[in-house]
Design a protein around this motif. Structure first.
Motif, PDB file in Angstrom:
ATOM      1  N   ALA A   2       0.847  -1.252  -0.051  1.00  0.00           N
ATOM      2  CA  ALA A   2       0.017  -0.068  -0.163  1.00  0.00           C
ATOM      3  C   ALA A   2       0.939   1.077  -0.035  1.00  0.00           C
ATOM      4  O   ALA A   2       1.798   1.348   1.001  1.00  0.00           O
ATOM      5  CB  ALA A   2      -0.816  -0.166   1.055  1.00  0.00           C
ATOM      6  N   THR A   4       0.515   5.318  -0.008  1.00  0.00           N
ATOM      7  CA  THR A   4      -0.094   6.305   0.367  1.00  0.00           C
ATOM      8  C   THR A   4       0.444   7.635  -0.065  1.00  0.00           C
ATOM      9  O   THR A   4       1.738   8.060   0.487  1.00  0.00           O
ATOM     10  CB  THR A   4      -0.616   6.568   1.689  1.00  0.00           C
ATOM     11  OG1 THR A   4      -1.404   5.145   1.902  1.00  0.00           O
ATOM     12  CG2 THR A   4      -1.701   7.637   2.109  1.00  0.00           C
ATOM     13  N   TYR A   6      -0.188  12.364  -0.968  1.00  0.00           N
ATOM     14  CA  TYR A   6      -1.108  13.265  -1.296  1.00  0.00           C
ATOM     15  C   TYR A   6      -0.643  14.223  -2.226  1.00  0.00           C
ATOM     16  O   TYR A   6       0.426  14.797  -2.550  1.00  0.00           O
ATOM     17  CB  TYR A   6      -1.203  14.225   0.035  1.00  0.00           C
ATOM     18  CG  TYR A   6      -2.000  13.535   1.301  1.00  0.00           C
ATOM     19  CD1 TYR A   6      -3.080  13.640   1.478  1.00  0.00           C
ATOM     20  CD2 TYR A   6      -1.002  12.917   1.964  1.00  0.00           C
ATOM     21  CE1 TYR A   6      -4.031  13.104   2.624  1.00  0.00           C
ATOM     22  CE2 TYR A   6      -1.771  11.966   2.976  1.00  0.00           C
ATOM     23  CZ  TYR A   6      -3.173  12.219   3.155  1.00  0.00           C
ATOM     24  OH  TYR A   6      -3.513  11.355   4.525  1.00  0.00           O
ATOM     25  N   LYS A  11      -5.769  12.717  -1.476  1.00  0.00           N
ATOM     26  CA  LYS A  11      -5.289  11.541  -0.718  1.00  0.00           C
ATOM     27  C   LYS A  11      -5.310  10.496  -1.796  1.00  0.00           C
ATOM     28  O   LYS A  11      -6.524   9.985  -2.374  1.00  0.00           O
ATOM     29  CB  LYS A  11      -5.777  10.922   0.421  1.00  0.00           C
ATOM     30  CG  LYS A  11      -5.124   9.740   1.139  1.00  0.00           C
ATOM     31  CD  LYS A  11      -5.818   9.550   2.381  1.00  0.00           C
ATOM     32  CE  LYS A  11      -5.307   8.226   3.156  1.00  0.00           C
ATOM     33  NZ  LYS A  11      -6.025   7.884   4.573  1.00  0.00           N
ATOM     34  N   GLN A  13      -4.066   6.378  -2.733  1.00  0.00           N
ATOM     35  CA  GLN A  13      -3.519   5.218  -2.174  1.00  0.00           C
ATOM     36  C   GLN A  13      -3.704   4.157  -3.300  1.00  0.00           C
ATOM     37  O   GLN A  13      -4.538   3.952  -4.038  1.00  0.00           O
ATOM     38  CB  GLN A  13      -4.267   4.429  -0.924  1.00  0.00           C
ATOM     39  CG  GLN A  13      -4.256   5.617   0.157  1.00  0.00           C
ATOM     40  CD  GLN A  13      -4.935   5.011   1.555  1.00  0.00           C
ATOM     41  OE1 GLN A  13      -6.304   4.776   1.319  1.00  0.00           O
ATOM     42  NE2 GLN A  13      -4.296   4.263   2.521  1.00  0.00           N
ATOM     43  N   PHE A  88      -6.465   1.340  -6.930  1.00  0.00           N
ATOM     44  CA  PHE A  88      -6.124   2.518  -5.950  1.00  0.00           C
ATOM     45  C   PHE A  88      -7.380   2.971  -5.411  1.00  0.00           C
ATOM     46  O   PHE A  88      -8.648   2.874  -6.022  1.00  0.00           O
ATOM     47  CB  PHE A  88      -5.064   3.587  -6.588  1.00  0.00           C
ATOM     48  CG  PHE A  88      -5.712   4.157  -7.693  1.00  0.00           C
ATOM     49  CD1 PHE A  88      -6.457   5.280  -7.829  1.00  0.00           C
ATOM     50  CD2 PHE A  88      -5.409   3.516  -9.130  1.00  0.00           C
ATOM     51  CE1 PHE A  88      -6.874   5.836  -8.910  1.00  0.00           C
ATOM     52  CE2 PHE A  88      -6.019   4.324 -10.188  1.00  0.00           C
ATOM     53  CZ  PHE A  88      -6.614   5.284 -10.019  1.00  0.00           C
ATOM     54  N   SER A 136       8.079   3.792  -3.426  1.00  0.00           N
ATOM     55  CA  SER A 136       6.971   4.575  -3.143  1.00  0.00           C
ATOM     56  C   SER A 136       6.878   5.813  -4.089  1.00  0.00           C
ATOM     57  O   SER A 136       5.922   6.201  -4.493  1.00  0.00           O
ATOM     58  CB  SER A 136       6.704   4.780  -1.737  1.00  0.00           C
ATOM     59  OG  SER A 136       6.586   3.754  -0.870  1.00  0.00           O
ATOM     60  N   SER A 140       4.270   6.604  -6.878  1.00  0.00           N
ATOM     61  CA  SER A 140       3.359   7.640  -6.701  1.00  0.00           C
ATOM     62  C   SER A 140       3.268   8.771  -7.987  1.00  0.00           C
ATOM     63  O   SER A 140       2.413   8.997  -8.430  1.00  0.00           O
ATOM     64  CB  SER A 140       3.835   8.606  -5.571  1.00  0.00           C
ATOM     65  OG  SER A 140       3.709   7.754  -4.337  1.00  0.00           O
ATOM     66  N   ASP A 169     -13.654   9.734   5.467  1.00  0.00           N
ATOM     67  CA  ASP A 169     -12.328   8.978   5.536  1.00  0.00           C
ATOM     68  C   ASP A 169     -11.994   8.220   6.465  1.00  0.00           C
ATOM     69  O   ASP A 169     -11.838   8.413   7.902  1.00  0.00           O
ATOM     70  CB  ASP A 169     -11.561  10.332   5.592  1.00  0.00           C
ATOM     71  CG  ASP A 169      -9.882   9.685   5.302  1.00  0.00           C
ATOM     72  OD1 ASP A 169      -9.655   8.586   5.054  1.00  0.00           O
ATOM     73  OD2 ASP A 169      -9.022  10.430   5.611  1.00  0.00           O
ATOM     74  N   ASN A 171     -10.368   3.890   7.384  1.00  0.00           N
ATOM     75  CA  ASN A 171      -9.237   3.254   7.128  1.00  0.00           C
ATOM     76  C   ASN A 171      -9.380   2.794   5.812  1.00  0.00           C
ATOM     77  O   ASN A 171     -10.118   1.646   5.549  1.00  0.00           O
ATOM     78  CB  ASN A 171      -8.757   2.105   7.740  1.00  0.00           C
ATOM     79  CG  ASN A 171      -7.330   1.575   7.970  1.00  0.00           C
ATOM     80  OD1 ASN A 171      -6.861   1.355   6.593  1.00  0.00           O
ATOM     81  ND2 ASN A 171      -7.140   0.788   8.753  1.00  0.00           N
ATOM     82  N   GLU A 172      -8.676   3.337   4.709  1.00  0.00           N
ATOM     83  CA  GLU A 172      -8.786   2.754   3.163  1.00  0.00           C
ATOM     84  C   GLU A 172      -8.492   1.397   2.913  1.00  0.00           C
ATOM     85  O   GLU A 172      -9.059   0.838   1.954  1.00  0.00           O
ATOM     86  CB  GLU A 172      -8.117   3.826   2.219  1.00  0.00           C
ATOM     87  CG  GLU A 172      -8.670   5.055   2.374  1.00  0.00           C
ATOM     88  CD  GLU A 172     -10.092   5.375   2.149  1.00  0.00           C
ATOM     89  OE1 GLU A 172     -10.582   4.529   1.343  1.00  0.00           O
ATOM     90  OE2 GLU A 172     -10.764   6.175   2.798  1.00  0.00           O
ATOM     91  N   SER A 173      -7.640   0.777   3.716  1.00  0.00           N
ATOM     92  CA  SER A 173      -7.136  -0.550   3.292  1.00  0.00           C
ATOM     93  C   SER A 173      -8.266  -1.455   3.840  1.00  0.00           C
ATOM     94  O   SER A 173      -8.229  -2.751   3.280  1.00  0.00           O
ATOM     95  CB  SER A 173      -5.962  -1.048   4.094  1.00  0.00           C
ATOM     96  OG  SER A 173      -6.149  -0.810   5.705  1.00  0.00           O
TER      97      SER A 173
END
Length: 275
Positions: A2, A4, A6, A11, A13, A88, A136, A140, A169, A171-173
């Motif tokens: 994952a 993440t 900005y 945001k 991910q 994503f 990362s 990104s 918003d 926990n996106e996972s």
């Protein structure tokens, strides 16, 4: 995996970057309200099926399935699809970047890819395999470039009016974990399994599911089991009893009752109509 980051306050991910040959049907499923999956068909052919339409897929087909779009993929048996995929999420109370705002207006899009998009897909795949400390940052940057290219394809002539509902918003996972559990083992997965995966109580897990999907865990699992049942009946030479077992039912009568509730037809009649 994952990643993440900005981008102008929005945001983003990246949860999965992968490629592979699709030999089996991907059952009907959907992504949560801020999930997007991009697919580039590098070779082969097949079908993308949604609730409303069927789309032919072939070499260089490019499509995006966004929030709450029910869909499944059926590869051609003689020419299975090799695809590149990126999953994503975009999360913001108010999208500040025009390009991300434009991209997020589409829940379903299908068209033709180009050399640049394919190159970005391939580069993301290669970078994802590495263990570099810059991994990362590189992913990104590539993700923003990919979103930019898709936005241009969506709106080649001029900017469009954008409407976007606010997102909560969390926990996106979590929703990604549930997506995978239901796709991998919908016949046996339980609410407790999901709760343990994300480290919360079953009651809290149920609230999270209702927030992301607008449905209960029981309802989502039932829909996943029925999608699996339809795929088995359409493609595999299994008896109704064997299909029932694969889908987690202890008796064929319970399976038939559940199937009729969804499709208004018995499993045997469904198979006969499809084959």
């Amino acid at each position: 995996m994952a990643v993440t980051f900005y981008y102008n306050g929005d945001k983003v991910q990246i949860f999965k970057v992968f490629s592979g040959t699709l030999n089996d049907i991907v059952p009907m499923h959907s992504h949560p309200k801020n999930g997007y999956e991009l697919h580039y068909i590098e070779s082969g052919k097949g079908l993308l099926i949604t609730e409303d339409c069927n789309f032919k897929l072939e070499k260089d087909s490019l499509f995006m399935t966004g929030p709450n779009v029910l869909h499944k993929q059926i590869p051609d048996k003689e020419h299975p699809m090799h695809e590149l995929c990126v999953y994503f999420k975009l999360t913001s109370h108010k999208f500040s970047n025009d390009m991300i705002k434009a991209f997020s207006t589409r829940s379903l899009w299908i068209g033709k890819g180009n050399a640049e998009i394919k190159r970005i897909f391939k580069q993301m795949e290669e970078e994802n395999k590495k263990s570099s400390c810059w991994k990362s940052d590189i992913l990104s940057s590539l993700a923003i470039r990919l979103i930019t290219e898709l936005s241009v394809l969506y709106f080649p002539e001029e900017a469009q009016a954008i409407r976007k509902e606010d997102y909560t918003d969390l926990n996106e996972s979590r929703s990604w974990i549930l997506d995978q559990l239901l796709l991998d083992d919908c016949s046996h997965v339980t609410l407790n399994d999901f709760a343990q995966q994300i480290g919360v109580s079953p009651r809290h897990a149920e609230r999270i599911i209702k927030d992301y999907y607008g449905a209960s865990f029981k309802k989502l699992r039932y829909e996943a089991k029925m999608a699996m049942a339809a795929s088995l009946l359409e493609q595999e030479k299994l008896s109704v009893e064997e299909c029932a077992v694969r889908c987690g039912y202890t008796t064929s009568s319970a399976f038939t009752t559940a199937f009729k509730r969804k499709y208004k037809i018995t499993p045997a009649a469904y198979r006969k109509a499809k084959l």
